[in-house]
Scaffold this motif. Structure first.
Motif, PDB file in Angstrom:
ATOM      1  N   GLY A 173      46.853  37.999  32.611  1.00 52.42           N
ATOM      2  CA  GLY A 173      47.996  37.556  33.422  1.00 52.42           C
ATOM      3  C   GLY A 173      47.646  37.183  34.852  1.00 52.42           C
ATOM      4  O   GLY A 173      48.533  36.874  35.634  1.00 52.42           O
ATOM      5  N   CYS A 174      46.351  37.210  35.207  1.00 58.55           N
ATOM      6  CA  CYS A 174      45.955  36.845  36.577  1.00 58.55           C
ATOM      7  C   CYS A 174      45.628  35.345  36.649  1.00 58.55           C
ATOM      8  O   CYS A 174      45.391  34.709  35.620  1.00 58.55           O
ATOM      9  CB  CYS A 174      44.725  37.641  37.002  1.00 58.55           C
ATOM     10  SG  CYS A 174      45.024  39.420  37.038  1.00 58.55           S
ATOM     11  N   THR A 175      45.612  34.825  37.876  1.00 60.84           N
ATOM     12  CA  THR A 175      45.236  33.421  38.051  1.00 60.84           C
ATOM     13  C   THR A 175      44.128  33.300  39.088  1.00 60.84           C
ATOM     14  O   THR A 175      43.939  34.182  39.935  1.00 60.84           O
ATOM     15  CB  THR A 175      46.412  32.554  38.544  1.00 60.84           C
ATOM     16  OG1 THR A 175      46.853  33.047  39.824  1.00 60.84           O
ATOM     17  CG2 THR A 175      47.572  32.553  37.572  1.00 60.84           C
ATOM     18  N   TRP A 176      43.417  32.189  38.996  1.00 56.40           N
ATOM     19  CA  TRP A 176      42.442  31.802  40.013  1.00 56.40           C
ATOM     20  C   TRP A 176      42.755  30.350  40.371  1.00 56.40           C
ATOM     21  O   TRP A 176      42.788  29.488  39.493  1.00 56.40           O
ATOM     22  CB  TRP A 176      41.015  31.942  39.470  1.00 56.40           C
ATOM     23  CG  TRP A 176      39.966  31.543  40.466  1.00 56.40           C
ATOM     24  CD1 TRP A 176      39.497  32.285  41.509  1.00 56.40           C
ATOM     25  CD2 TRP A 176      39.267  30.292  40.511  1.00 56.40           C
ATOM     26  NE1 TRP A 176      38.559  31.585  42.203  1.00 56.40           N
ATOM     27  CE2 TRP A 176      38.388  30.353  41.623  1.00 56.40           C
ATOM     28  CE3 TRP A 176      39.297  29.135  39.730  1.00 56.40           C
ATOM     29  CZ2 TRP A 176      37.559  29.298  41.960  1.00 56.40           C
ATOM     30  CZ3 TRP A 176      38.475  28.091  40.072  1.00 56.40           C
ATOM     31  CH2 TRP A 176      37.605  28.178  41.179  1.00 56.40           C
ATOM     32  N   ARG A 177      43.020  30.119  41.659  1.00 55.26           N
ATOM     33  CA  ARG A 177      43.471  28.807  42.134  1.00 55.26           C
ATOM     34  C   ARG A 177      44.604  28.244  41.258  1.00 55.26           C
ATOM     35  O   ARG A 177      44.584  27.075  40.849  1.00 55.26           O
ATOM     36  CB  ARG A 177      42.300  27.832  42.198  1.00 55.26           C
ATOM     37  CG  ARG A 177      41.302  28.293  43.263  1.00 55.26           C
ATOM     38  CD  ARG A 177      40.304  27.256  43.630  1.00 55.26           C
ATOM     39  NE  ARG A 177      39.338  27.829  44.563  1.00 55.26           N
ATOM     40  CZ  ARG A 177      38.135  27.329  44.797  1.00 55.26           C
ATOM     41  NH1 ARG A 177      37.746  26.248  44.177  1.00 55.26           N
ATOM     42  NH2 ARG A 177      37.338  27.896  45.646  1.00 55.26           N
ATOM     43  N   GLY A 178      45.501  29.125  40.919  1.00 54.17           N
ATOM     44  CA  GLY A 178      46.698  28.724  40.185  1.00 54.17           C
ATOM     45  C   GLY A 178      46.493  28.546  38.697  1.00 54.17           C
ATOM     46  O   GLY A 178      47.459  28.339  37.964  1.00 54.17           O
ATOM     47  N   ARG A 179      45.273  28.648  38.238  1.00 54.58           N
ATOM     48  CA  ARG A 179      45.005  28.500  36.788  1.00 54.58           C
ATOM     49  C   ARG A 179      44.835  29.866  36.152  1.00 54.58           C
ATOM     50  O   ARG A 179      44.219  30.762  36.730  1.00 54.58           O
ATOM     51  CB  ARG A 179      43.716  27.699  36.571  1.00 54.58           C
ATOM     52  CG  ARG A 179      43.938  26.200  36.477  1.00 54.58           C
ATOM     53  CD  ARG A 179      42.605  25.503  36.245  1.00 54.58           C
ATOM     54  NE  ARG A 179      41.966  25.872  35.003  1.00 54.58           N
ATOM     55  CZ  ARG A 179      40.662  25.701  34.752  1.00 54.58           C
ATOM     56  NH1 ARG A 179      39.875  25.184  35.678  1.00 54.58           N
ATOM     57  NH2 ARG A 179      40.144  26.048  33.595  1.00 54.58           N
TER      58      ARG A 179
END
Ligand code: T4K
Length: 397
Positions: A173-179
């Motif tokens: 459920g986490c994102t990196w740069r919105g992805r």
């Protein structure tokens, strides 16, 4: 200082409060699903609930394929086997033992590299330096749910023609740069262990956009049945049962509530500890989505007068069951310590300083204030607590 349970005071908590206490689920919904499973008389082997879970997890990760497994350790092994790795896998040492053991169990050699001294994230430059003739893959770990420096790692992997995988056990459920995490590298692995933000009692998943790899993982997790080519590994039993899938689906239903609760816990810890010298809650990027599963505090002993290990003793005496995630780091565990000794200064320093505090849906705001009061008290008498504890240990009190 004598109020501390370590020195005979009354414990702050009657019952233990844990780091990894399972997230709350709607029991009626869970039992409905379990009843449905029993009525359906299909208990495992790619049952309908496991398939439904795979669809939902693939959607969350933004990928085409998800294979649900019995746990994340097996998922990592299946992934390595499906990719037919031999030789070395480059990975951080600052992780749970499972990351390294998954590779070692199937005959791969972990090669540990150092991390960023502040974030604990694997250093892409160190990865590039560690690449050699036996390198088979790079495995990043989204430690404590904080995504790796994905773009730099992708570049290193591409430059050297190596597959890049991620151990995303903490990062559902986490994102990196919105992805969404789950869609990076060649494939990623989630954990749905009881202590995780989404829990299947025991469970995990491989997620990937590589259709062929996914098909191989799927076959390998079911004894290799259906493999179109011959795999040197044969196959294993890594399937997720319908009971686990029922739990995971019910836990997913509660995901937003769980994260909301965890986020509030995280912010309360951050506020309460902001004025305690030498303690800092490791922050998260506010522009990203995070599951706030872990609350990690770094202890600077020169300011607290009390070290990380003694702080954990203090908390545990109060029934606040803090954990030293992740210490010792993997390279200081057997068999790695003996097989391939290595020094990783940033990893060693960070691993010796961090602790995870109780959180989760069963940890209330009042619980957090109590934990923080204990920490505040212990740090305000830091040097005295240390002296008295050392005297007690030496049998002089
Ligand atoms: N990669 C990474 C980076 C990982 O962190 C992990 C697992 C994996 C891979 C492999 O995932 P799985 O194969 O497990 O799916 C726990 C978990 O067992 C482990 O899954 C997790 N990471 C690790 C970070 O934490 P321990 O040895 O700390 O577990 P234990 O029994 O001490 O429990 C942790 C806390 O949770 C305790 O304070 C008690 C509490 N707890 C635990 C259980 C099982 C509960 O309150 N209820 C429970 O049912 O490893």
């Amino acid at each position: 200082m004598s109020d501390l349970a370590l020195f005979g005071g009354r414990s702050a908590f009657l019952h233990p409060v844990h780091v990894g206490c399972p997230s709350r689920v709607d029991r009626a919904r869970l039992f409905d699903r379990l009843n449905w499973v029993l009525d359906n008389q299909w208990l495992t082997n790619g049952g309908p609930l496991a398939l439904e879970l795979e669809d939902r997890v693939a959607e969350i990760a933004g990928v085409r394929n998800c294979v649900a497994t019995c746990n994340a350790t097996t998922a990592l092994q299946l992934l390595f086997q499906a990719a037919e790795l031999t030789g070395e896998v480059i990975m951080p040492s600052l992780s749970f033992a499972a990351t390294a053991h998954a590779a070692r169990w199937i005959g791969l050699d972990p090669v540990f590299v150092d991390v960023d001294p502040l974030t604990g994230s694997m250093e892409p430059a160190a990865v590039a330096k560690a690449i050699g003739p036996r390198s088979a893959a790079i495995l990043g770990v989204h430690l404590w749910g904080r995504p790796c420096q994905v773009d730099d790692l992708e570049k290193v992997a591409a430059d050297h023609g190596l597959p890049l995988f991620f151990d995303a056990a903490h990062a559902t459920g986490c994102t990196w740069r919105g992805r969404a995490v789950g869609g990076f590298g060649t494939a990623e692995v989630f954990s749905f262990h009881a202590t995780k933000v989404v829990n299947a009692f025991e469970g995990g998943a491989v997620v990937t956009d590589d259709d062929e790899l996914a098909q191989r993982v799927r076959a390998l997790h079911n004894f290799g049945i259906g493999l179109s080519d011959s795999s040197p590994a044969g196959g294993t039993n890594g399937k997720m049962s319908e009971a686990s899938a029922a739990m995971a689906l019910t836990s997913l239903d509660a995901f937003e509530d769980t994260v909301r609760h965890n986020r509030a816990n995280f912010h309360l810890y951050s506020e309460e500890l902001a004025d305690v010298p030498g303690l800092s809650v490791i922050p998260h990027d506010r522009d990203e989505r995070h599951n706030y599963q872990y609350v990690i505090v770094a202890v600077e002993e020169s300011a607290t007068g009390i070290g990380r290990d003694l702080l954990i003793e203090v908390l545990r005496a109060e029934n606040a069951m803090a954990k030293p995630y992740f210490s010792p780091p993997c390279h200081q565990l057997e068999p790695y310590r003996s097989r391939a000794p290595v020094e990783l200064p940033h990893t060693e320093r960070l691993a010796a300083r961090v602790l995870a505090l109780p959180t989760g849906t069963s940890v209330s705001r009042e619980d957090i204030r109590r934990v923080c009061n204990v920490l505040r008290l212990a740090v305000s008498y830091g040097a005295d607590v240390t002296t008295r504890w050392n005297r007690m240990k030496g049998g002089r009190e």
